[in-house]
Design an enzyme around this catalytic site. Structure first.
Site, PDB file in Angstrom:
ATOM      1  N   CYS A  23       0.862  -1.168   0.000  1.00  0.00           N
ATOM      2  CA  CYS A  23       0.000   0.000   0.000  1.00  0.00           C
ATOM      3  C   CYS A  23       0.903   1.223   0.000  1.00  0.00           C
ATOM      4  O   CYS A  23       2.101   1.122   0.229  1.00  0.00           O
ATOM      5  CB  CYS A  23      -0.910   0.036   1.226  1.00  0.00           C
ATOM      6  SG  CYS A  23      -2.105  -1.308   1.308  1.00  0.00           S
ATOM      7  N   GLY A  49      -0.446   0.005  -5.007  1.00  0.00           N
ATOM      8  CA  GLY A  49      -1.778  -0.540  -4.791  1.00  0.00           C
ATOM      9  C   GLY A  49      -2.769   0.037  -5.760  1.00  0.00           C
ATOM     10  O   GLY A  49      -2.874   1.259  -5.874  1.00  0.00           O
ATOM     11  N   ASN A 124       0.396   1.335   5.734  1.00  0.00           N
ATOM     12  CA  ASN A 124       1.108   0.460   4.814  1.00  0.00           C
ATOM     13  C   ASN A 124       1.791  -0.613   5.648  1.00  0.00           C
ATOM     14  O   ASN A 124       2.583  -0.305   6.526  1.00  0.00           O
ATOM     15  CB  ASN A 124       2.134   1.254   4.002  1.00  0.00           C
ATOM     16  CG  ASN A 124       3.106   0.380   3.223  1.00  0.00           C
ATOM     17  OD1 ASN A 124       4.264   0.720   3.053  1.00  0.00           O
ATOM     18  ND2 ASN A 124       2.635  -0.759   2.739  1.00  0.00           N
ATOM     19  N   GLY A 125       1.491  -1.868   5.356  1.00  0.00           N
ATOM     20  CA  GLY A 125       2.104  -2.961   6.096  1.00  0.00           C
ATOM     21  C   GLY A 125       1.074  -3.988   6.505  1.00  0.00           C
ATOM     22  O   GLY A 125      -0.029  -4.044   5.968  1.00  0.00           O
ATOM     23  N   TYR A 264      11.456  -5.247  -5.982  1.00  0.00           N
ATOM     24  CA  TYR A 264      10.223  -5.198  -6.761  1.00  0.00           C
ATOM     25  C   TYR A 264       9.318  -4.004  -6.476  1.00  0.00           C
ATOM     26  O   TYR A 264       8.804  -3.377  -7.392  1.00  0.00           O
ATOM     27  CB  TYR A 264       9.441  -6.495  -6.537  1.00  0.00           C
ATOM     28  CG  TYR A 264       8.152  -6.575  -7.327  1.00  0.00           C
ATOM     29  CD1 TYR A 264       8.158  -6.853  -8.685  1.00  0.00           C
ATOM     30  CD2 TYR A 264       6.915  -6.366  -6.716  1.00  0.00           C
ATOM     31  CE1 TYR A 264       6.975  -6.912  -9.414  1.00  0.00           C
ATOM     32  CE2 TYR A 264       5.742  -6.418  -7.427  1.00  0.00           C
ATOM     33  CZ  TYR A 264       5.769  -6.704  -8.777  1.00  0.00           C
ATOM     34  OH  TYR A 264       4.612  -6.750  -9.491  1.00  0.00           O
TER      35      TYR A 264
END
Length: 491
Positions: A23, A49, A124-125, A264
């Site tokens: 995210c 995302g 995020n996570g 990535y």
């Protein structure tokens, strides 16, 4: 020619055969164009995302929220929407769901009216004890409105008995485990927090004196903001009209940022941990060429994530770099699937072989990772059909043998190719003349380390090593929740 795999490859296979994005978060304090800046920042973070996006703004009296399923550009590009998000402070979120289905109630930022004022949070996570905490909270009378682990943080803040908002927030953070980069908006504050291991990134910037919080430096670039520094692992920063305060409420731990940000997730033009993501990916390709040289005529990247590593591989090996696969960037999932023949044609909507480069050549395909292996099978088959004499595959990450629980959507272990086959088995499955992955130590060398410190690993690398940096309470305790199971919501 090596044995082929006869399995039919669908477009859904291609979509699933990648580590899915995490995210992205963004926040701005004290700027008259806060909502517009947040929308632009989320555009730059869209790669993190693509399922949903949301913005919450505050105008000094009221919070304003817009949350939508879909891309940022589909919902936050009109002046009418931005005008509804009034105020000089805002936070935003782009989402790929790793916990909770894709429905509107799970779209962030999440908001609640708490004692002392409004509280909006974007995350995020992934929390590794969220289900355990959630079940305890529900037994204590908490009412959850989403299936997102982020709401656990909101509920912990709401139920804390500490007198001040910041103390309640710290109290909540002390109870959670896993990976998080958070941005929070209250009536008076913009708050950023990063997990003690630094697994997820969080950046501090400024624009005309206005503090900015975001997941990657590219979000600063798009709005012309200045990079100030990274939020330190375990640090909380608080922006108010009086300035920025730094709080470090937890004992320091050994930092272990997620290596997948470099392999990535992060955009190649981002700077993460002081390192150029693009340059790291080139060095991964160089190390790969040193470790697994092969006689070939041309190096071809699997677009788009394999491009920097392929450039590095070509430079190190002296083999020419060429674009032997052309990707169509304007196609999502196959839109017509009435027959198997049409479905097979639909697969080629995304990738097509550049026959002029491939035909009659011994080629090296360079990709960033292999998850299930289905994309690799499809790409290799396409290369042979375009006339390749030999196909050698080189992967710029070690074999993925373990799933992730920190915000990356990876399959269960039984679906991971490298967890089920040895190297020769993977080579035969994919159908290439040779297959090689970068070693774990080669990965660390590309990151600037001499090797992996086995006693104190420098990175979060559990997908390759099985060495998880935090307890996995939800997984190991096999906790489950059935909350909201009877509610079907149409977004």
């Amino acid at each position: 020619m090596p044995p082929r795999v006869s399995r039919f490859i669908t477009d859904d296979d291609l979509a699933d055969d990648r580590p899915r994005e995490e995210c992205g978060v963004f926040g701005v304090f004290g700027h008259p164009d806060s909502a517009a800046l947040t929308a632009l920042g989320l555009h730059a973070l869209q790669h993190r995302g693509q399922e949903a996006a949301g913005i919450v703004a505050y105008d000094g009296e009221h919070f304003h929220s817009e949350r939508r399923i879909g891309l940022v550009g589909d919902h936050f590009s009109s002046a009418k929407v931005i005008d509804r998000l009034k105020g000089d402070m805002a936070i935003g979120h782009v989402r790929y769901s790793t916990t909770g289905e894709t429905v509107l109630r799970n779209v962030q930022p999440l908001f609640a009216d708490l004692y002392g004022g409004g509280f909006a949070v974007a995350h995020n996570g992934n929390l590794t004890n969220a289900i355990t905490l959630r079940n305890e909270l529900v037994r204590g009378g908490a009412i959850f409105q989403s299936t997102s682990d982020t709401e656990t943080i909101l509920q912990l803040v709401a139920q804390s008995r500490k007198p001040r908002v910041m103390e309640r927030f710290v109290d909540a953070l002390a109870q959670i485990e896993g990976a998080y980069a958070l941005v929070v908006l209250t009536n008076k504050k913009l708050i950023g927090a990063r997990d003690p291991l630094g697994i997820r990134p969080l950046i501090l910037g400024q624009l005309a004196g206005a503090p900015i919080l975001c997941s990657e430096t590219v979000a600063l670039d798009i709005i012309g903001a200045e990079f100030v520094r990274e939020i330190e692992p375990g640090e909380i920063v608080v922006a108010t009209k009086d300035g920025i305060e730094s709080i470090r409420p937890f004992p320091p731990q050994q930092v272990r940022p997620c290596v997948f940000e470099y392999i990535y997730f992060a955009r190649p033009d981002s700077i993460v941990g002081g390192k150029s993501v693009y340059n790291v990916r080139k060095r991964l390709g160089q190390e790969l060429a040193i470790e697994s040289a092969v006689d070939a005529d041309v190096v071809i990247p699997v677009p788009d994530s394999g491009v920097p590593a392929a450039i590095g591989f070509a430079a190190q090996s002296g083999i020419p770099f060429e674009l032997g696969i052309i990707r169509n960037h304007y196609v999502g999932r196959t839109f017509i699937e009435p027959t198997q023949h049409i479905r097979q044609l639909g697969v080629k909507l995304k990738h097509n072989a550049n026959r002029a480069i491939v035909e009659g050549k011994r080629i090296v395909l360079v990709d960033d990772s292999v998850v299930r292996g289905t994309t690799s099978v499809k790409i290799v088959k396409m290369m042979y059909e375009a006339g390749a004499r030999e196909v050698h595959m080189r992967i710029a990450s070690p074999p993925i043998t373990h799933p992730d629980f920190y915000g990356i959507d990876t399959p269960e272990r039984q679906q991971l190719l490298a967890a089920n086959y040895d190297l020769e088995g993977m080579r035969a499955y994919i159908g290439v003349d040779s297959l090689a992955f970068i070693s774990v130590d080669g990965l660390y060398r590309a990151m600037g380390f001499a090797h992996r410190d086995q006693d104190h690993p420098q990175l979060t690398d559990h997908c390759f090593t099985g060495d998880y940096p935090t307890p996995l309470l939800d997984r190991d305790g096999e906790q489950r929740t059935t909350q909201l199971s009877l509610l079907a919501e149409i977004a």
